[in-house]
Enzyme design. Structure first.
Site, PDB file in Angstrom:
ATOM      1  CB  CYS A   1      -3.411   6.415 -29.500  1.00 14.10           C
ATOM      2  SG  CYS A   1      -3.554   4.648 -29.843  1.00 14.10           S
TER       3      CYS A   1
ATOM      4  CG  ASP B   1      -1.188  -3.993 -16.815  1.00 10.17           C
ATOM      5  OD1 ASP B   1      -0.567  -3.651 -17.838  1.00 10.17           O
ATOM      6  OD2 ASP B   1      -0.671  -4.657 -15.906  1.00 10.17           O
TER       7      ASP B   1
ATOM      8  CG  ASP C   1      -3.584  -2.854 -25.544  1.00  8.57           C
ATOM      9  OD1 ASP C   1      -2.583  -2.156 -25.323  1.00  8.57           O
ATOM     10  OD2 ASP C   1      -4.711  -2.371 -25.752  1.00  8.57           O
TER      11      ASP C   1
ATOM     12  N   GLY D   1     -17.150  -9.774 -36.362  1.00 11.51           N
ATOM     13  CA  GLY D   1     -17.042  -8.511 -35.654  1.00 11.51           C
ATOM     14  C   GLY D   1     -18.368  -7.788 -35.619  1.00 11.51           C
ATOM     15  CG  HIS D   2     -21.152  -4.650 -33.796  1.00  9.47           C
ATOM     16  ND1 HIS D   2     -22.367  -5.202 -34.107  1.00  9.47           N
ATOM     17  CD2 HIS D   2     -21.414  -3.394 -33.344  1.00  9.47           C
ATOM     18  CE1 HIS D   2     -23.340  -4.329 -33.855  1.00  9.47           C
ATOM     19  NE2 HIS D   2     -22.777  -3.218 -33.386  1.00  9.47           N
ATOM     20  CB  SER D   3     -20.105  -2.844 -39.079  1.00  6.33           C
ATOM     21  OG  SER D   3     -21.257  -3.506 -39.575  1.00  6.33           O
TER      22      SER D   3
ATOM     23  CG  ASP E   1       0.781  -0.825 -25.393  1.00  8.09           C
ATOM     24  OD1 ASP E   1       0.283  -0.365 -24.351  1.00  8.09           O
ATOM     25  OD2 ASP E   1       0.098  -1.176 -26.366  1.00  8.09           O
TER      26      ASP E   1
END
Length: 334
Positions: free
Chosen positions: A20, A53, A94, A142-144, A227
């Protein structure tokens, strides 16, 4: 602390930053999205862009709300399985920070396939799958993409009670502030990236789900929480008090830290993201502690704990919200 891993592959060497700490600085990000505000399509969007948020929340039928979020980043640790675990726990956080329960996630993977074997990517995905399974959250596809830097995360959809959300605009003066995980992952991850030292305490913290803290907050009647991730404790606290129309007092001595965090700071392992966090908060800050203490409080966390407006058994109270004293938000650190 253990010796550096024997594997010749060090994922953190393939990325400019890590975790992060790679976030776009909060001030720059707010300027980018400023023009998108005010476009919310009706009353069913309960949480949107206005207060930054943790996730979007939309009211649906039968007294329920959908919680939607996404999070991905470059490697924060060298071990691919642990990288997947950390990234998944961070993305799931989240939903917990809004008072929701994760339902289904899809993977987001960017991979330098000419540099790293796909077998390593499989270990990353397995780590994410295992943490999602621990959370009781389905993982479906998902996606790659092929990319120069490895990146991994998830888009997560959850469910919540629209009348019992944890929001960053619901803080009230007079209520205490509780922190559910110690700080210090930022400086420890920076040290890991530069030296290869492995910090089991940081990995354990980053892979721990915020599920129990979220459930406890809802059971205690808490209405406000967020968070603590890439903007650091000070950055996320500033966003909360700004959205809630209050100020805050922070007791620096009450804030818990991971073993080794202060030494990592003293040895100079401070990310650029942490320094940018402190620069952003400083105009709204008064402090009787030194610069090193402020850097730790602004340390860019990866998969940090919840900052809860209220008391939770077993977790330290680190300050309180107070009535707004001036024109803008203010955080006092003592």
């Amino acid at each position: 602390m253990s010796a550096a891993p024997a594997s010749p592959i060090r994922l953190t060497e393939l990325a400019r930053g890590g975790g992060c700490a790679c976030k776009i600085p909060p001030g720059e990000l707010e300027d980018v999205v400023a023009g998108l505000r005010g476009t919310d399509p009706g009353d069913d969007l309960l949480v949107g862009l206005d207060d930054g948020d943790d996730a979007a929340v939309v009211r649906i039928a039968n007294g329920q709300a959908v919680v939607m979020t996404t999070d991905f980043f470059t490697p924060v640790v060298d071990d691919p399985y642990d990288f997947g675990r950390v990234a998944a726990a961070n993305a799931l956080s989240d939903v917990y920070a809004m008072g929701g329960t994760p339902l289904v996630a899809v993977n987001l993977l960017a991979w330098p396939r000419d540099v790293l074997p796909m077998e390593v990517a499989a270990q990353v995905l397995q780590g994410g799958f295992d943490v999602a399974r621990e959370a009781g959250c389905h993982v479906a596809g998902g996606h790659s993409i092929d990319d120069a830097e490895p990146k991994y995360g998830m888009a997560v959809t959850g469910l919540a009670d629209p009348d019992r959300l944890l929001r960053n605009d619901a803080g009230e003066a007079g209520l205490p502030l509780t922190l559910t995980k110690p700080l210090g992952t930022g400086v420890l991850n920076s040290r890991h990236k530069q030296t290869g030292e492995v910090f089991a305490q940081a990995i354990a913290s980053m892979t721990a789900l915020n599920r129990d803290a979220s459930v406890a907050a809802l059971a205690a009647g808490v209405r406000a929480a967020t968070d603590v991730t890439g903007f650091g404790l000070l950055g996320h606290l500033l966003k909360l008090v700004r959205a809630s129309g209050v100020d805050a007092e922070l007791d620096a001595a009450a804030v818990p830290y991971l073993d080794g965090a202060r030494q990592a700071l003293a040895d100079g392992y401070v990310s650029g993201g942490t320094r940018r966090n402190l620069d952003w908060v400083r105009p709204h800050l008064s402090a009787s502690v030194d610069e090193d203490e402020l850097l730790l409080l602004a340390d860019a966390q990866t998969s940090g704990g919840l900052l809860v407006v209220g008391e939770l058994p077993g977790h330290p109270v680190i300050g309180r919200l107070v009535a707004r004293a001036g024109d803008g938000p203010h955080v006092a650190v003592r």
